[in-house]
Enzyme design. Structure first.
Site: not given
Ligand code: G3P
Length: 215
Positions: A83
């Site tokens: 990633k």
């Molecule tokens: O892995 C990336 C992602 O899904 C982050 O989610 O909720 O931290 O914006 P969030």
């Protein structure tokens, strides 16, 4: 549509894997930090639970650092996907890793243009973030719609992962729009399963069965 689980919590991953509904896992440094455990150890354990793409994020900010971290991470398992944040150095790393046959997931994508760049550099996946756009009063789902339209217009093979998903409705919407994958927290997988009419229906089926089961 495939579902990935967006967590570094191995218990949650184990539970979701038992349901048979997850095809992969995504993590990020925040999710790893939440577990308070060694990064490599957590990723290794995840590879033992799920046989599918597992995104592990680099923390270097230069192409050189990203590529050398990636080379170490892919030694853990064939399913590791690197990633990489969508910055210019990240694009260089995506290109180099693609040439080496290493799969990448371009993350922190907030615009169609960033998604186009990632796909052109050779990313295997792009992760447009829905929830974080919603947080700042932008329509995150509109980004998913736009990226889907552009990728389908040009037959890009890069797969779209709807990420930063906070609400079960986003999953159905992303599926209708054509996102290949949604990566979601464990809690949302359980919410997807839940419907009050299912519970009521089951309750009445079981009650009715009681009346005839001994006949
Ligand atoms: O892995 C990336 C992602 O899904 C982050 O989610 O909720 O931290 O914006 P969030």
């Amino acid at each position: 549509m495939q579902l990935f689980i967006d967590t570094a919590n191995v218990e949650e991953i184990r539970e979701a894997a038992q349901l048979g509904v997850i095809a992969g896992v995504t993590t990020n440094p925040t999710l790893i930090a939440r577990e308070g455990r060694n990064f490599r150890e957590v990723i290794t354990e995840i590879t033992e639970i799920v046989d599918g793409p597992i995104s592990a994020e680099v923390v270097g900010t230069t192409k050189e650092d990203m590529v050398s971290e990636a080379k170490e991470l892919v030694k853990i398992d064939n399913n590791i996907v690197i990633k990489i944040p969508l910055i210019p150095e990240g694009l260089k790393a995506i290109k180099e890793l693609a040439q080496m046959g290493i799969k990448t997931n371009a993350t922190l994508i907030f615009s169609v243009n960033q998604a186009i760049l990632a796909a052109n550099a050779g990313a295997t996946y792009v992760s447009p973030f829905v929830g974080r756009l919603d947080d700042i009063s932008h329509d995150g789902m509109e980004l998913i719609a736009d990226v889907c339209q552009v990728f389908y217009n040009y037959n890009y093979t890069t797969q779209i992962i709807a990420a930063s998903i906070r609400d079960p409705i986003h999953i159905a919407q992303a599926a209708k729009l054509g996102a290949h994958i949604a990566t979601v927290p464990y809690k949302l997988i359980m919410q997807m399963c839940k419907h009050p009419l299912t519970d009521l229906g089951l309750e009445s089926f079981l009650k009715d069965w009681e009346q005839v089961k001994d006949k």
